[in-house]
Design an enzyme around this catalytic site. Structure first.
Site, short mmCIF file in Angstrom:
data_model
loop_
_atom_site.label_atom_id
_atom_site.label_comp_id
_atom_site.label_asym_id
_atom_site.label_seq_id
_atom_site.Cartn_x
_atom_site.Cartn_y
_atom_site.Cartn_z
N ILE A 71 -41.55 -55.83 -20.34
CA ILE A 71 -40.88 -55.87 -18.82
C ILE A 71 -42.03 -55.38 -18.04
O ILE A 71 -42.91 -54.86 -17.97
CB ILE A 71 -39.61 -55.03 -18.88
CG1 ILE A 71 -40.16 -53.56 -19.04
CG2 ILE A 71 -38.64 -55.50 -19.81
CD1 ILE A 71 -38.76 -52.54 -18.97
N ASP A 75 -50.74 -47.17 -14.88
CA ASP A 75 -49.55 -47.16 -15.49
C ASP A 75 -49.63 -48.14 -16.84
O ASP A 75 -49.61 -49.06 -16.91
CB ASP A 75 -48.34 -47.55 -14.85
CG ASP A 75 -46.99 -47.17 -15.82
OD1 ASP A 75 -47.20 -46.63 -17.02
OD2 ASP A 75 -45.93 -46.90 -15.28
N GLY A 114 -41.44 -51.20 -13.13
CA GLY A 114 -40.41 -50.96 -11.88
C GLY A 114 -41.01 -50.83 -10.61
O GLY A 114 -40.73 -51.18 -9.67
N HIS A 145 -44.95 -52.42 -21.21
CA HIS A 145 -45.24 -53.39 -20.20
C HIS A 145 -46.00 -54.27 -20.70
O HIS A 145 -46.57 -55.36 -20.03
CB HIS A 145 -45.56 -52.84 -18.82
CG HIS A 145 -44.67 -51.71 -18.56
ND1 HIS A 145 -43.44 -52.01 -18.05
CD2 HIS A 145 -44.96 -50.38 -18.01
CE1 HIS A 145 -42.77 -50.96 -17.49
NE2 HIS A 145 -43.69 -49.96 -17.62
#
Length: 293
Positions: free
Chosen positions: A214, A194, A217, A199
């Site tokens: 961040i 990903d 998830g 991110h």
């Protein structure tokens, strides 16, 4: 309208063949923090995640990322009937169910994905996808169900959808553990396929409304599954038949995730929050349920 449910719902996203090796499994486990505590990398429990060979096991959450593990481009969003901006997308929920027993440490499979639902939440849209992975023999290996939350794309008067919230017991948890997310955790997890710049790229994150990049998830998802497996199942990933959670909040690299788990009605239910700092108690995952094999 950027999202047309009449086109999106039921759309077949096709199939793709993929393969994985023990090295992929090892990298995934390291990316979700296996063996990261001081001295932990030498323990038999950690080595079940981090040492190749006959003792290696696979956390079921690896099945979620296996089909795209070797991707180097950001995840595509060219979904039928959906014109959406990557910067407005966050992962909504994720579930994986093993239908062919424990995941092998290496193998080949084909995954087929279908768009199954589009919900109108007013200020956002929720898009659901279901996938089935099968072995070359035709045997079904696992199923995944996931949703993405697209900010600013609701309000057309569509179905708001429904949910079955997980109720946590009104008693002390059977497990209460923390994991300190490393500053480079998201950079390492990017190697699991990903490459969303949300991110890693500070400017992209700010454009998306976050003060800094961040954590994925799905990285939090894997961390919590590993924690529950270690704390309540003696580190035995073969006891996990499925794992589901809703992404309830963000994690910034350097923060600490607190996982609390309860054995309840033949499964494990759990919560995950931020521990310590200015955001102590902020939600990370909700509606967490681990099904037992």
């Amino acid at each position: 309208m950027p999202i047309d449910p009449s086109v999106a719902v039921g759309a077949d996203l096709g199939s793709r063949e993929f393969a994985w090796t023990e090295s992929d499994v090892l990298l995934y486990h390291l990316a979700i923090g296996a063996g990261s505590r001081p001295g932990d990398h030498l323990t038999p429990g950690a080595l079940r995640y981090t040492l190749d060979g006959p003792g290696l096991q696979v956390l079921p959450s690896f099945g979620v990322v296996a089909p795209t593990f070797h991707e180097t481009d950001p995840p595509p969003l060219d979904l039928p009937g959906c014109e959406i901006d990557l910067a407005q997308v966050v992962h909504g929920s994720q579930a994986v169910t093993l239908t062919g027993g424990p995941l092998p440490t290496a193998g080949r499979a084909t995954v087929r994905t279908t768009l199954t639902d589009v919900w109108d939440k007013g200020k956002a849209a929720v898009i659901w996808q279901d996938s089935v992975a099968t072995a070359p023999t035709g045997e079904e290996l696992w199923r995944t169900r996931s949703s993405i939350f697209v900010r600013g794309e609701g309000g057309w008067g569509g179905d708001r959808g429904s949910s079955e919230p997980v109720t946590l017991p009104d008693r002390a948890p059977d497990a209460d553990a923390t994991y300190a997310v490393t500053p480079q955790q998201a950079l390492l997890y990017r190697l699991c396929g990903d490459r969303n710049p949300l991110h890693a790229d500070p400017d992209f994150a700010k454009a998306a409304g976050f003060p800094s990049p961040i954590l994925h998830g799905l990285c939090s998802y894997g961390i919590v599954l590993r924690t529950l497996t270690d704390e309540l199942l003696d580190g035995d990933a073969t006891q996990v038949a499925g794992f589901a959670a809703k992404f309830a909040g963000v994690v910034f690299p350097g923060e600490t995730i607190r996982t609390r788990g309860w054995r309840e009605d033949g499964r494990v239910v759990a919560s995950a929050t931020i521990a310590g700092g200015d955001r102590d108690g902020a939600p990370v995952l909700g509606d967490v349920a681990l099904d037992l094999a």
